[in-house]
Design a protein around this motif. Structure first.
Motif, PDB file in Angstrom:
ATOM      1  N   ASP A  68       0.847  -1.196   0.000  1.00 16.11           N
ATOM      2  CA  ASP A  68       0.000   0.000   0.000  1.00 16.11           C
ATOM      3  C   ASP A  68       0.886   1.250   0.000  1.00 16.11           C
ATOM      4  O   ASP A  68       1.716   1.429   0.892  1.00 16.11           O
ATOM      5  CB  ASP A  68      -0.897  -0.027   1.250  1.00 16.11           C
ATOM      6  CG  ASP A  68      -1.650   1.279   1.433  1.00 16.11           C
ATOM      7  OD1 ASP A  68      -2.135   1.819   0.427  1.00 16.11           O
ATOM      8  OD2 ASP A  68      -1.740   1.763   2.578  1.00 16.11           O
ATOM      9  N   PRO A  69       0.729   2.134  -1.004  1.00 20.36           N
ATOM     10  CA  PRO A  69       1.610   3.303  -1.117  1.00 20.36           C
ATOM     11  C   PRO A  69       1.665   4.153   0.146  1.00 20.36           C
ATOM     12  O   PRO A  69       2.723   4.694   0.482  1.00 20.36           O
ATOM     13  CB  PRO A  69       1.006   4.096  -2.274  1.00 20.36           C
ATOM     14  CG  PRO A  69       0.199   3.124  -3.052  1.00 20.36           C
ATOM     15  CD  PRO A  69      -0.248   2.064  -2.101  1.00 20.36           C
ATOM     16  N   LYS A  70       0.535   4.272   0.854  1.00 19.12           N
ATOM     17  CA  LYS A  70       0.534   5.115   2.063  1.00 19.12           C
ATOM     18  C   LYS A  70       1.334   4.473   3.191  1.00 19.12           C
ATOM     19  O   LYS A  70       2.104   5.141   3.886  1.00 19.12           O
ATOM     20  CB  LYS A  70      -0.902   5.365   2.537  1.00 19.12           C
ATOM     21  CG  LYS A  70      -1.687   6.253   1.593  1.00 19.12           C
ATOM     22  CD  LYS A  70      -2.922   6.819   2.289  1.00 19.12           C
ATOM     23  CE  LYS A  70      -3.891   7.386   1.250  1.00 19.12           C
ATOM     24  NZ  LYS A  70      -4.884   6.395   0.772  1.00 19.12           N
ATOM     25  N   ARG A  71       1.151   3.183   3.364  1.00 25.25           N
ATOM     26  CA  ARG A  71       1.916   2.491   4.415  1.00 25.25           C
ATOM     27  C   ARG A  71       3.403   2.469   4.044  1.00 25.25           C
ATOM     28  O   ARG A  71       4.283   2.606   4.902  1.00 25.25           O
ATOM     29  CB  ARG A  71       1.374   1.078   4.644  1.00 25.25           C
ATOM     30  CG  ARG A  71      -0.009   1.079   5.313  1.00 25.25           C
ATOM     31  CD  ARG A  71      -0.576  -0.310   5.531  1.00 25.25           C
ATOM     32  NE  ARG A  71       0.013  -1.046   6.649  1.00 25.25           N
ATOM     33  CZ  ARG A  71      -0.395  -0.956   7.912  1.00 25.25           C
ATOM     34  NH1 ARG A  71      -1.371  -0.147   8.241  1.00 25.25           N
ATOM     35  NH2 ARG A  71       0.191  -1.669   8.874  1.00 25.25           N
ATOM     36  N   LEU A  72       3.673   2.328   2.747  1.00 20.80           N
ATOM     37  CA  LEU A  72       5.063   2.335   2.286  1.00 20.80           C
ATOM     38  C   LEU A  72       5.707   3.703   2.539  1.00 20.80           C
ATOM     39  O   LEU A  72       6.853   3.787   2.994  1.00 20.80           O
ATOM     40  CB  LEU A  72       5.105   1.973   0.791  1.00 20.80           C
ATOM     41  CG  LEU A  72       6.472   1.974   0.121  1.00 20.80           C
ATOM     42  CD1 LEU A  72       7.436   1.022   0.815  1.00 20.80           C
ATOM     43  CD2 LEU A  72       6.347   1.578  -1.356  1.00 20.80           C
ATOM     44  N   GLN A 123       8.555   3.536  -5.990  1.00 22.20           N
ATOM     45  CA  GLN A 123       8.528   4.263  -4.714  1.00 22.20           C
ATOM     46  C   GLN A 123       9.534   3.641  -3.741  1.00 22.20           C
ATOM     47  O   GLN A 123      10.282   4.355  -3.068  1.00 22.20           O
ATOM     48  CB  GLN A 123       7.107   4.179  -4.153  1.00 22.20           C
ATOM     49  CG  GLN A 123       6.821   5.093  -2.986  1.00 22.20           C
ATOM     50  CD  GLN A 123       5.417   4.852  -2.409  1.00 22.20           C
ATOM     51  OE1 GLN A 123       4.557   4.239  -3.053  1.00 22.20           O
ATOM     52  NE2 GLN A 123       5.185   5.323  -1.199  1.00 22.20           N
ATOM     53  N   ALA A 124       9.549   2.312  -3.680  1.00 22.95           N
ATOM     54  CA  ALA A 124      10.466   1.624  -2.769  1.00 22.95           C
ATOM     55  C   ALA A 124      11.913   1.820  -3.220  1.00 22.95           C
ATOM     56  O   ALA A 124      12.804   2.087  -2.411  1.00 22.95           O
ATOM     57  CB  ALA A 124      10.127   0.144  -2.710  1.00 22.95           C
ATOM     58  N   LYS A 125      12.147   1.700  -4.522  1.00 19.25           N
ATOM     59  CA  LYS A 125      13.523   1.864  -5.026  1.00 19.25           C
ATOM     60  C   LYS A 125      14.033   3.284  -4.787  1.00 19.25           C
ATOM     61  O   LYS A 125      15.196   3.483  -4.461  1.00 19.25           O
ATOM     62  CB  LYS A 125      13.564   1.564  -6.525  1.00 19.25           C
ATOM     63  CG  LYS A 125      13.582   0.083  -6.860  1.00 19.25           C
ATOM     64  CD  LYS A 125      13.797  -0.070  -8.341  1.00 19.25           C
ATOM     65  CE  LYS A 125      13.937  -1.512  -8.752  1.00 19.25           C
ATOM     66  NZ  LYS A 125      14.331  -1.620 -10.168  1.00 19.25           N
ATOM     67  N   ASP A 126      13.129   4.271  -4.946  1.00 21.99           N
ATOM     68  CA  ASP A 126      13.524   5.659  -4.707  1.00 21.99           C
ATOM     69  C   ASP A 126      13.932   5.869  -3.259  1.00 21.99           C
ATOM     70  O   ASP A 126      14.712   6.765  -2.937  1.00 21.99           O
ATOM     71  CB  ASP A 126      12.371   6.620  -5.060  1.00 21.99           C
ATOM     72  CG  ASP A 126      12.187   6.729  -6.571  1.00 21.99           C
ATOM     73  OD1 ASP A 126      13.076   6.261  -7.307  1.00 21.99           O
ATOM     74  OD2 ASP A 126      11.146   7.262  -7.010  1.00 21.99           O
ATOM     75  N   GLY A 127      13.360   5.063  -2.368  1.00 19.23           N
ATOM     76  CA  GLY A 127      13.745   5.141  -0.962  1.00 19.23           C
ATOM     77  C   GLY A 127      14.972   4.292  -0.652  1.00 19.23           C
ATOM     78  O   GLY A 127      15.263   4.035   0.504  1.00 19.23           O
TER      79      GLY A 127
END
Ligand code: PGA
Ligand code: ZN
Length: 439
Positions: A329-333, A364-368
C-alpha cells in the motif's frame, strides 16, 4: 487493438476459485490468472467473492467474472494493448471505491496482466522487456530466487510458527546455476529431515517447503545450514525467513506454539524477546559460521508493530522486509520509508491491483533505496507473470516458493526460459541482489 475479453472461474493451487482471463487482439489470445493469499487482508485491496455458502463455501468468483465479461470488456474493447497505463486507469476508474471491492482486485489484476502480455506481443518483444519499457528501466536483470525450503506458519500442518525459511543462491553465476544449487540443497534437506524426523517430516506446505514438526527457529535454520553444507554450496547460499508474525500475535505477545491444538506447550514471547532471538540468529549464524549468513527477514513482528520493526531494522543486522506491514500500500510504504521502519518491500501484485500500480509502488520503494522482492501468494496458478515482472523491474529478488510443485516452478521455469532467450545479454543479480541497478 483489443477485440474480445473472456473471463472464467478456475481453481488456484489451494483448490479455491480464482479468475482467469483470455484477451484477444489481432496478434492472438493472451491468458492471465489472479493469485490469492491467506484470508484477513485488511490492508490489501479487496478480492470479490460471491459469498454464497452453497458454492465453494462462499469462495466462488462468478461476480468478478461477470464484472470482466460485462463492465471491463465493454470499456477496453478497441484499446491499444501497448498502452498499459491507460488500460489500467480505465479499469480503476470503473470502481470508485478505495478498496476496489466493487469490481474486485482479482478481476482487475487478471485483465491488467493479460493486457500486458498482449502489449508485449503487439510490440513483438519479450514480456519482461515490455515491462522494463513501461517502467523506464533500461537493464533486464535475472533475480536471485528466494527459494522456500521449509514451510510453517499458516502454510503448513507442523508446529513451526514461522511461515517460510528460504535460501538465496547469491553465489551462482547464472539463474540456471542458482536453481540447480537450490534444488540440490532442497533434496539434501529432504534426506536430512528423513533421517532426523522420519518420512512424516517430508510432507510439504502450501508453497512446497518441507514441514518437519519443530518449533525452534534456530533448529530449522540449522537443518538448512547442514543441507547447504552437504550440497557443497557453503559460502554461495544465504538464508532468509518470512516469519509472518501477524498470524501468531496475540495482544502484544507472540504465541510461538499457536498451532498446537491443546495449547499445552504455549510459549509467549514479547516483542523484545522476539527481537533478541532474531538478533541472535543473525549474529550467531553470521559470526560462528562466517560462510552461511542469515541475510533477510520478512514480517518479524505484527503488521501494526511499527515500533519493534523499526528498532530491529535500526540494528542493521539484515534486510527487513515488510509484507503484511506494508501490504504493498503506497501510504503504508510512504510512512515506512519516512520512518525507516524497514528497508525492503514485498511486492504482491494482487495487493495493488494493476500492473501500472505495481510498477509505481516498486519505484517508490527503489527511490527510498529499499530492496524489492517480487512475491508469489500462497494460492497460486500456472501463470508465470511475476517472473517477467521481476526481470523487467530489475528488482534482483523474487520469492516464488519451493523448487517443486507446478504453480511454484512455473515461475522459476519461465526465468530459465528468459535467461536462455537473453543469451549473452542475460545478467544474474547474484551478490547484488539488494541493489542490482549498480550492475
Ligand atoms: P500469503 O503468503 O500469500 O498467504 O499472504 C505469502 C507471504 O506471506 O509472503
Ligand atoms: Zn509474507
Amino acid at each position: 487493438a483489443i477485440t474480445k475479453i473472456k473471463a472464467r472461474q478456475i481453481l488456484d493451487s489451494k483448490g479455491i476459485p480464482t479468475v482467469e482471463v483470455d484477451m484477444y487482439t489481432n496478434k492472438g489470445m493472451f491468458r492471465a490468472a489472479a493469485p490469492s493469499g491467506d484470508l484477513d487482508k485488511i490492508y490489501e485491496r479487496s478480492e470479490l467473492r460471491d459469498g454464497d455458502k452453497g458454492k465453494y463455501l462462499g469462495n466462488s468468483v462468478s461476480k468478478a467474472v461477470r464484472n470482466i465479461n460485462e463492465k471491463i470488456a465493454e470499456a477496453l474493447i478497441g484499446m491499444d494493448p501497448t498502452l498499459q497505463s491507460q488500460i489500467d486507469h480505465t479499469i480503476m476508474d470503473l470502481d470508485k471505491t478505495e478498496s476496489k471491492a466493487e469490481l474486485g482486485v482479482n478481476a482487475m489484476l487478471a485483465v491488467s496482466m493479460a493486457a500486458c502480455k498482449a502489449g508485449a506481443a503487439e510490440k513483438e518483444v519479450l514480456l519482461c522487456k515490455h515491462i522494463a519499457d513501461l517502467s523506464g528501466q533500461s537493464g533486464l536483470i535475472l533475480p536471485v530466487p528466494a527459494i522456500t525450503v521449509i514451510s510453517g506458519g499458516k502454510h503448513a500442518g507442523n508446529n513451526l510458527a514461522a511461515q517460510e525459511i528460504m535460501i538465496l543462491p547469491v553465489g551462482a553465476n547464472t539463474f540456471e546455476e542458482a536453481m540447480q544449487m537450490g534444488s540440490e540443497t532442497y533434496y539434501h534437506l529432504k534426506a536430512i529431515i528423513l533421517e532426523k524426523y522420519g518420512s512424516i517430516g517430508c510432507n510439504v506446505g502450501e508453497d512446497g517447503g518441507l514441514a518437519p514438526n519443530i518449533t525452534d527457529f534456530r533448529e530449522a535454520l540449522d537443518l538448512v545450514k547442514e543441507a547447504i553444507n552437504r550440497a557443497g554450496c557453503n559460502g554461495r547460499i544465504k538464508m532468509a525467513m518470512d516469519v509472518a508474525a501477524t498470524n501468531f500475535c496475540v495482544g502484544n505477545k507472540y504465541d510461538m506454539d499457536f498451532k498446537s491444538p491443546d495449547k499445552s506447550g504455549q510459549v509467549f514471547k514479547t516483542g523484545e524477546e522476539m527481537a533478541e532471538m532474531y538478533a541472535q540468529l543473525c549474529t550467531v549464524i553470521y559470526f560462528v559460521c562466517q560462510t552461511i549468513q542469515f541475510v533477510s527477514i520478512e514480517d518479524p513482528f505484527d503488521r501494526n508493530d511499527w515500533l519493534h520493526t523499526k528498532a530491529f531494522t535500526d540494528l542493521g543486522l539484515c534486510q527487513v522486509v515488510g509484507d503484511h506491514l506494508l501490504s504493498s500500500d503506497p501510504k503504508r510504504l510512504e510512512r515506512a520509508i519516512d520512518e525507516a521502519s524497514c528497508n525492503g518491500l514485498l511486492l504482491k501484485i494482487n495487493q495493488v491491483g494493476t500492473v501500472t500500480d505495481a510498477i509505481e509502488v516498486a519505484k517508490q520503494a527503489k527511490d527510498g533505496n529499499w530492496g524489492v522482492v517480487i512475491s508469489h501468494r500462497s494460492g497460486e496458478t500456472e501463470d508465470s507473470f511475476i517472473a517477467d515482472l521481476a526481470v523487467g523491474l530489475a528488482t534482483g529478488q523474487i520469492k516464488a516458493g519451493a523448487p517443486c510443485r507446478g504453480e511454484r516452478v512455473a515461475k522459476y521455469n519461465q526465468l530459465l526460459r528468459i535467461e536462455e532467450e537473453l543469451g549473452e545479454q542475460a545478467v544474474y543479480a547474484g551478490e547484488n541482489w539488494r541493489s542490482p541497478e549498480i550492475l
